[in-house]
Design a protein around this motif. Structure first.
Motif, PDB file in Angstrom:
ATOM      1  N   LYS A   8       0.178  31.865 -23.765  1.00  0.00           N
ATOM      2  CA  LYS A   8       1.430  31.956 -24.515  1.00  0.00           C
ATOM      3  C   LYS A   8       2.522  31.366 -23.639  1.00  0.00           C
ATOM      4  O   LYS A   8       2.706  31.786 -22.492  1.00  0.00           O
ATOM      5  CB  LYS A   8       1.763  33.410 -24.865  1.00  0.00           C
ATOM      6  CG  LYS A   8       3.061  33.558 -25.669  1.00  0.00           C
ATOM      7  CD  LYS A   8       3.281  34.995 -26.100  1.00  0.00           C
ATOM      8  CE  LYS A   8       4.620  35.162 -26.814  1.00  0.00           C
ATOM      9  NZ  LYS A   8       4.733  34.348 -28.030  1.00  0.00           N
ATOM     10  N   THR A  11       9.488  30.998 -23.974  1.00  0.00           N
ATOM     11  CA  THR A  11      10.523  30.492 -24.862  1.00  0.00           C
ATOM     12  C   THR A  11      11.718  31.434 -24.752  1.00  0.00           C
ATOM     13  O   THR A  11      11.818  32.199 -23.797  1.00  0.00           O
ATOM     14  CB  THR A  11      10.000  30.381 -26.310  1.00  0.00           C
ATOM     15  OG1 THR A  11      11.005  29.769 -27.114  1.00  0.00           O
ATOM     16  CG2 THR A  11       9.627  31.730 -26.888  1.00  0.00           C
ATOM     17  N   CYS A  70       1.270  29.133 -31.011  1.00  0.00           N
ATOM     18  CA  CYS A  70       2.533  28.434 -31.274  1.00  0.00           C
ATOM     19  C   CYS A  70       3.231  28.977 -32.508  1.00  0.00           C
ATOM     20  O   CYS A  70       2.755  28.796 -33.636  1.00  0.00           O
ATOM     21  CB  CYS A  70       2.263  26.941 -31.454  1.00  0.00           C
ATOM     22  SG  CYS A  70       3.756  25.952 -31.694  1.00  0.00           S
ATOM     23  N   GLU A  74       8.615  28.051 -30.609  1.00  0.00           N
ATOM     24  CA  GLU A  74       7.941  27.770 -29.336  1.00  0.00           C
ATOM     25  C   GLU A  74       7.385  26.350 -29.257  1.00  0.00           C
ATOM     26  O   GLU A  74       6.803  25.971 -28.250  1.00  0.00           O
ATOM     27  CB  GLU A  74       6.776  28.762 -29.140  1.00  0.00           C
ATOM     28  CG  GLU A  74       7.191  30.205 -29.093  1.00  0.00           C
ATOM     29  CD  GLU A  74       6.032  31.169 -29.266  1.00  0.00           C
ATOM     30  OE1 GLU A  74       6.152  32.318 -28.821  1.00  0.00           O
ATOM     31  OE2 GLU A  74       4.999  30.774 -29.868  1.00  0.00           O
ATOM     32  N   ARG A  75       7.561  25.546 -30.297  1.00  0.00           N
ATOM     33  CA  ARG A  75       6.827  24.295 -30.403  1.00  0.00           C
ATOM     34  C   ARG A  75       7.115  23.322 -29.265  1.00  0.00           C
ATOM     35  O   ARG A  75       6.196  22.650 -28.781  1.00  0.00           O
ATOM     36  CB  ARG A  75       7.081  23.631 -31.761  1.00  0.00           C
ATOM     37  CG  ARG A  75       8.515  23.184 -32.014  1.00  0.00           C
ATOM     38  CD  ARG A  75       8.742  22.888 -33.494  1.00  0.00           C
ATOM     39  NE  ARG A  75      10.080  22.364 -33.779  1.00  0.00           N
ATOM     40  CZ  ARG A  75      11.160  23.114 -33.883  1.00  0.00           C
ATOM     41  NH1 ARG A  75      11.085  24.425 -33.696  1.00  0.00           N
ATOM     42  NH2 ARG A  75      12.331  22.571 -34.159  1.00  0.00           N
ATOM     43  N   VAL A  78       5.378  24.580 -26.163  1.00  0.00           N
ATOM     44  CA  VAL A  78       3.937  24.360 -26.289  1.00  0.00           C
ATOM     45  C   VAL A  78       3.591  22.907 -25.980  1.00  0.00           C
ATOM     46  O   VAL A  78       2.634  22.626 -25.240  1.00  0.00           O
ATOM     47  CB  VAL A  78       3.457  24.747 -27.703  1.00  0.00           C
ATOM     48  CG1 VAL A  78       2.025  24.251 -27.948  1.00  0.00           C
ATOM     49  CG2 VAL A  78       3.531  26.262 -27.894  1.00  0.00           C
ATOM     50  N   ALA A  96      -4.573  24.221 -30.112  1.00  0.00           N
ATOM     51  CA  ALA A  96      -3.342  24.917 -30.508  1.00  0.00           C
ATOM     52  C   ALA A  96      -3.571  25.654 -31.814  1.00  0.00           C
ATOM     53  O   ALA A  96      -4.297  25.176 -32.695  1.00  0.00           O
ATOM     54  CB  ALA A  96      -2.186  23.932 -30.654  1.00  0.00           C
TER      55      ALA A  96
END
Length: 202
Positions: A8, A11, A70, A74-75, A78, A96
């Motif tokens: 994880k 973010t 994701c 958070e993209r 990631v 992912a």
């Protein structure tokens, strides 16, 4: 049997504190049921995407697959972490999954060439299938519920039916984390410590 690293990324920090990565815990349970070894990194607890720590874990644990969850917010984090992993460890398969990937998996893969496979919908069965077949990319291409790359083309496989029997997945793998590290609180009575649960999907 494969070694799978679940991840994880860091973010924005919530004022409610850090909650457990519930989806990854369910995936860990399913992977272990299939005989795989699992390690988990939660960068939310480290306050940053800690690449020195990531290198340490990869070199010690030696995973064949890194699975990254994701959500939409958070993209970018990631993509940053996936690009780092692929630049340093090009043979690792980067997978992912999560809500953002279910909705926009093709766009995510088009934006981030480091992602080899994207999981649509439930991740437990699909991640286990990927781990079970990691020795042959040809077999991975036959797994339903994924996007994958064929040279420069992104292919979407058939969608698997959502599993309505959530009990079949078993309990989340709380053994893979230290619950004391998580600080999620309810904003009542000066903050009651809490965890999230999953009661339905869809």
């Amino acid at each position: 049997m494969s070694n799978i690293l679940l991840l994880k990324t860091f973010t924005l920090k919530s004022v409610k504190g850090e909650g457990i990565p519930l989806g990854l815990l369910y995936i860990s349970t399913e992977l272990k049921k299939n005989g795989h070894k699992v390690s988990l990194i939660d960068f939310a607890l480290r306050g940053k995407n800690d690449y020195q720590y990531l290198d340490q874990i990869i070199n010690e644990f030696k995973p064949e697959i890194v699975g990254i969850t994701c959500n939409t917010h958070e993209r970018f984090s990631v993509m940053e972490v996936a690009n780092y992993i692929k630049s340093r460890y090009p043979k690792l398969v980067v997978v992912a999954g999560g809500p953002h990937i279910t909705l926009l998996g093709e766009e995510m893969m088009a934006s981030c060439s480091a992602i080899d496979v994207a999981i649509i919908e439930d991740g437990e069965r699909v991640m286990s299938e990927i781990a079970n077949n990691i020795g042959g990319i040809g077999k991975i291409k036959e797994i339903p519920g994924i996007y994958y790359r064929d040279n420069n083309t992104i292919i979407k496989n058939s969608i698997i039916e959502v599993n309505s029997d959530l009990d079949s997945y078993g309990h989340p793998d709380f053994d893979i984390i230290d619950m004391n590290n998580y600080s999620l609180t309810l904003q009542v009575d000066n903050g009651i410590k809490a965890i999230s649960i999953c009661t339905s999907r869809g």
